[in-house]
Write a protein that holds these residues in place. Structure first.
Motif: not given
Ligand SMILES: Nc1ncnc2c1ncn2[C@@H]1O[C@H](COP(=O)(O)OP(=O)(O)O)[C@@H](O)[C@H]1O
Ligand SMILES: [Mg+2]
Lengths: 529, 260
Positions: B22-24, B48-55
């Motif tokens: 979670f981001y906030g 884009s924005g699907c969470g690749k970098s986050t993962l």
């Protein structure tokens, strides 16, 4: 017409004009200071003017007024005879104006310059024979006396050393009797004996000095001012002799350089209006350096905490706003704070703790260079904080992430990458704060600057750095000489010279810092794609 | 539902179980289950924005740097729990290196860039350093280009060279896994080709996880591909399978270019 506005030309012109006006104003200021400051030491011709009523005056023409009637201002000197140095004369009053080559200027230790003619020279109470050139004899006698007074100054040194020793013994005695009067009686008595011995030696030396001084003062020159009034002046009181009307350009240049040397390396005379500025230069530079020593590490560390460690939030934002607004607090308020907090608070506390035997004479409980630098450090630390924060913020996120992803700690990232990269920005802040501190006068008047300091805050005597001492400062010197001295008119050129020096110091300091910064920048920002 | 097990019968190096992030208040990743095979190239694709970098950033805990991030679930590296408080993050990041989208050479010499990881680990032996520099630069296929100017600033390099210096910097500390977040997106086609070639070499020694929005690139360089969509793992399989015969209709739509 609409087209003209739309193309954006007027806006460009407006910005250029704004810059132009700023530059012009600054340049005018610098040029006024330069012209007046640099010209001061160049020996001007001394005019001899005969007035309609028959009086004759001699002096440098220092100003010309074109009003009705037109007037000339003469610096006639001879304060001891006329009571003032300057005199305004109506142009129409003057019947003849000449520059006689035998007109002489004597720069004296007291009463300012003497303008006039040499009559006779008497050495050892004997009038020299009428034959021979009195000017040459005067030069020779002056040469001789100057040589003798050099040896006399070695006596001065001895006396001051002994006085210092006596002072230390006295302090030791007060400390001992303060600690335990009963137990230390024997030591105190021994010290008393030594003190008496030292004092006796000082007395002896002083007597010798007095003798030599009277001896020196027996050589005199009799001079006459332009109207013929005679005056006998001890040669020992003459600092410099010159005849501007018969000097070659070469001689004038040598004279100029000599005056420059005196300005930079000698002590002031005549309530600071003459002589050198060495103590003030030294005091200014040392105070600014000390200030930087305090404010730089402190400001950088504070900024690092704010930017890198503190949780971004309401409190941090408030702190940041407060820091930014500190710049708007009038500097005199810092002076008052420094006086109350540093001098009366910490200083007095230190005196009670470490120097109780000297009380009620304060050591740190009075203004001094330490408190002055700290007060100015307080004043300039926001500049450093802001500069450091900005340059840390300007470092791309990738640098931090790259470093951390290699297993570096936050602290390693900071010391190995962020701080070196922020250095050029930090140095900009440092330059600004140094320039500000060098020019600040108001707060210093409360926390340690004086008109005339008996000794430098740094000397060859233990503990070398005398942080408790009061000091002289160029900015204060300008105020004091220009507006507080009894002879404001005569001091005017000195104000320009001092301003010029202060400017030169600031420019020298910032140029070297800017040079360093360029090197740093080259190291960290040559990026091409 | 996506397959949980490694599509290839290799040993798993990174095992992600029920990962939620979670981001906030906003959920960026939901119930991700993924097993990344050892010494293979695994690609994360998705819009884009699907969470690749986050993962990706979960794998070396770079998300720790963002205050508002909350992570639940488990990720193990060779059986060791990454998210456990007992995990030494410094050591984890040495074992799991990272290359970023924007090449980020430090304002130091090429030499110092490469050995940065060793220096901060306190290794200062000249022999070791020299040897590491040559090995890493050769490993990143840039040795020949820079061997004569090791002591010049790394900021003078071109984008593609700088990115390979960053790869050299990452492999200098001998990690087990190298994470790459769109390493070619700022590069021209020639530089991109060089990096892709390099990735083929890298998998002989390291496990590589690469994020890319370029499907051809995923097809060219990876062995396995994970397709993410809106914070969920839609499908994970052998790259060949994903690109020829995906199980999931959404995956098919995405790789045939019908959305994204
Ligand atoms: N630092 C952040 N703070 C808040 N939300 C973020 C942050 N970084 C990413 N997100 C959100 O998380 C989601 C996934 O982002 P990201 O992992 O960068 O996507 P991708 O790399 O697939 O393009 C996005 O909706 C993005 O808005
Ligand atoms: Mg991304």
């Amino acid at each position: 017409m609409k087209h003209f506005w739309l193309r954006g030309e007027p806006q460009v012109i407006a910005t250029a004009a704004a810059l132009g006006i700023t530059l012009l104003l600054t340049l005018t200021l610098v040029i006024v200071v330069l012209v007046n400051g640099m010209g001061f030491f160049w020996p001007a011709g001394v005019a001899r003017a005969v007035l309609k009523d028959g009086t004759v005056i001699a002096g440098e023409i220092t100003a010309r007024e074109m009003g009705q009637p037109p007037r000339l201002q003469f610096k006639v000197g001879n304060r001891d005879l006329y009571g003032q140095d300057f005199r305004w004369v109506d142009r129409a009053e003057i019947t003849s104006l000449s520059y006689p080559s035998d007109l002489i200027v004597l720069e004296r230790k007291e009463h300012g310059n003497f303008y006039g003619f040499t009559k006779t020279v008497s050495v050892d109470g004997e009038q020299a024979a009428a034959g021979g050139d009195p000017a040459q004899r005067l030069d020779a006698a002056w040469e001789q006396v100057a040589g003798k007074s050099k040896t006399a100054s070695s006596l001065d040194k001895q006396v001051s050393d002994l006085t210092y020793q006596a002072e230390r013994i006295r302090q030791q005695m007060t400390r001992l009797s303060h600690d335990d009067r009963q137990g230390n009686t024997a030591t105190i008595a021994a010290l008393k004996g030594r003190l008496d011995g030292t004092l006796a030696r000082i007395d002896g030396l002083a007597e010798q000095q007095n003798g030599e001084a009277t001896e020196l003062r027996r050589a005199t020159v009799t001079v006459a001012d332009a109207s013929g009034t005679g005056k006998e002046i001890p040669i020992a009181d003459i600092v410099r002799i010159y005849r501007p009307n018969s000097m070659t350009v070469w001689a004038k240049t040598m004279y100029y350089l000599e005056r420059l040397r005196e300005l930079l390396f000698d002590e002031p005379r005549e309530s600071n209006t003459e002589g050198g500025l060495f103590p003030a230069i030294f005091g200014t530079v040392m105070m600014v350096l000390l200030m930087t020593l305090f404010s730089l590490p402190f400001g950088v560390i504070a900024a690092v905490y704010l930017r890198e460690y503190a949780q971004e939030g309401f409190l941090v934002r408030m702190v940041r706003i407060a820091v930014n607004n500190l710049a708007g607090v009038p500097s005199i308020v810092y002076g008052v704070f420094g006086l109350g907090f540093f001098v009366y608070g910490i200083g007095s506390g230190m005196d009670r703790l470490f120097y109780p035997e000297r009380l009620p004479t304060p050591t740190f409980g009075t203004g001094g260079i330490l408190w002055s630098s700290l007060t100015l450090a307080l004043l300039t630390v926001p500049v450093i904080i802001v500069a450091t924060e900005e340059s840390l913020a300007a470092i791309p996120k990738g640098i931090r992430e790259g470093s951390l992803s290699l297993g570096a700690t936050k602290f390693q990232t900071l010391t190995r990458l962020l701080l070196p990269m922020a250095t050029p920005g930090i140095m900009t802040g440092m330059i600004l704060s140094m320039a500000r501190a060098a020019g600040e006068v108001a707060p210093l008047m409360l926390v340690g600057v004086v008109k005339l300091a008996p000794s430098l805050p740094l000397d060859m005597r233990f503990p070398y750095f005398h942080m408790d001492r009061k000091f002289m400062h160029l900015g204060f010197h300008i105020y004091d000489v220009g507006f507080q001295s009894p002879n404001v008119e005569a001091a005017k050129p000195m104000v320009y010279v001092t301003t010029l020096l202060l400017l030169a110091i600031v420019i020298a300091a910032s140029s070297s810092a800017i040079y360093l910064r360029t090197i740093m920048k080259k190291r960290y920002t040559t990026r091409t794609f | 539902m996506a397959s949980n097990e490694s599509p290839l019968l290799d040993s798993t190096i990174l095992n992600i179980r029920d990962l939620n992030l979670f981001y906030g208040q906003a959920q960026a990743l939901s119930s991700i289950n993924l097993a990344i095979p050892r010494k293979k190239v695994t690609a994360f694709i998705g819009p884009s924005g699907c969470g690749k970098s986050t993962l990706l950033r979960c794998l070396n805990r770079m998300n720790d740097l963002i205050d508002i991030v909350r992570v639940a679930g488990s990720i193990t590296l060779d059986g060791e729990e990454i998210n456990s408080p007992a995990m030494d993050v410094i050591n984890l990041r040495r074992r799991v290196g990272m290359v970023f989208q924007q090449s980020n050479p430090f304002p130091k010499s090429i030499y110092e860039n490469v050995i940065f990881g060793l220096r901060i680990a306190g290794i200062n032996n000249k022999g070791t350093l020299d040897e590491t520099v040559e090995r890493s630069l050769r490993g990143a296929a840039i040795w020949d280009e820079v061997k004569d100017r090791l002591h010049e600033s790394a900021l003078g390099l071109s984008g593609g060279q700088a990115q390979r210096i960053c790869i050299a910097r990452a492999i200098a500390v001998n990690p087990e896994v190298i994470l790459m977040d769109e390493p070619c997106s700022a590069l021209d086609p020639i530089a991109t080709a060089k990096i892709e070639e390099l990735i083929h070499e890298l998998k002989k020694l390291f496990t590589v996880v690469i994020v890319t929005h370029n499907m051809q690139q995923a097809a060219r360089v990876s062995d396995c591909t994970a397709f993410l969509y809106m914070g969920e793992l839609i499908e994970f399989n052998e790259t060949r399978k994903i690109f020829t015969n995906p199980d999931n209709a959404q995956t098919e739509d995405y790789i045939t270019g019908r959305f994204g």
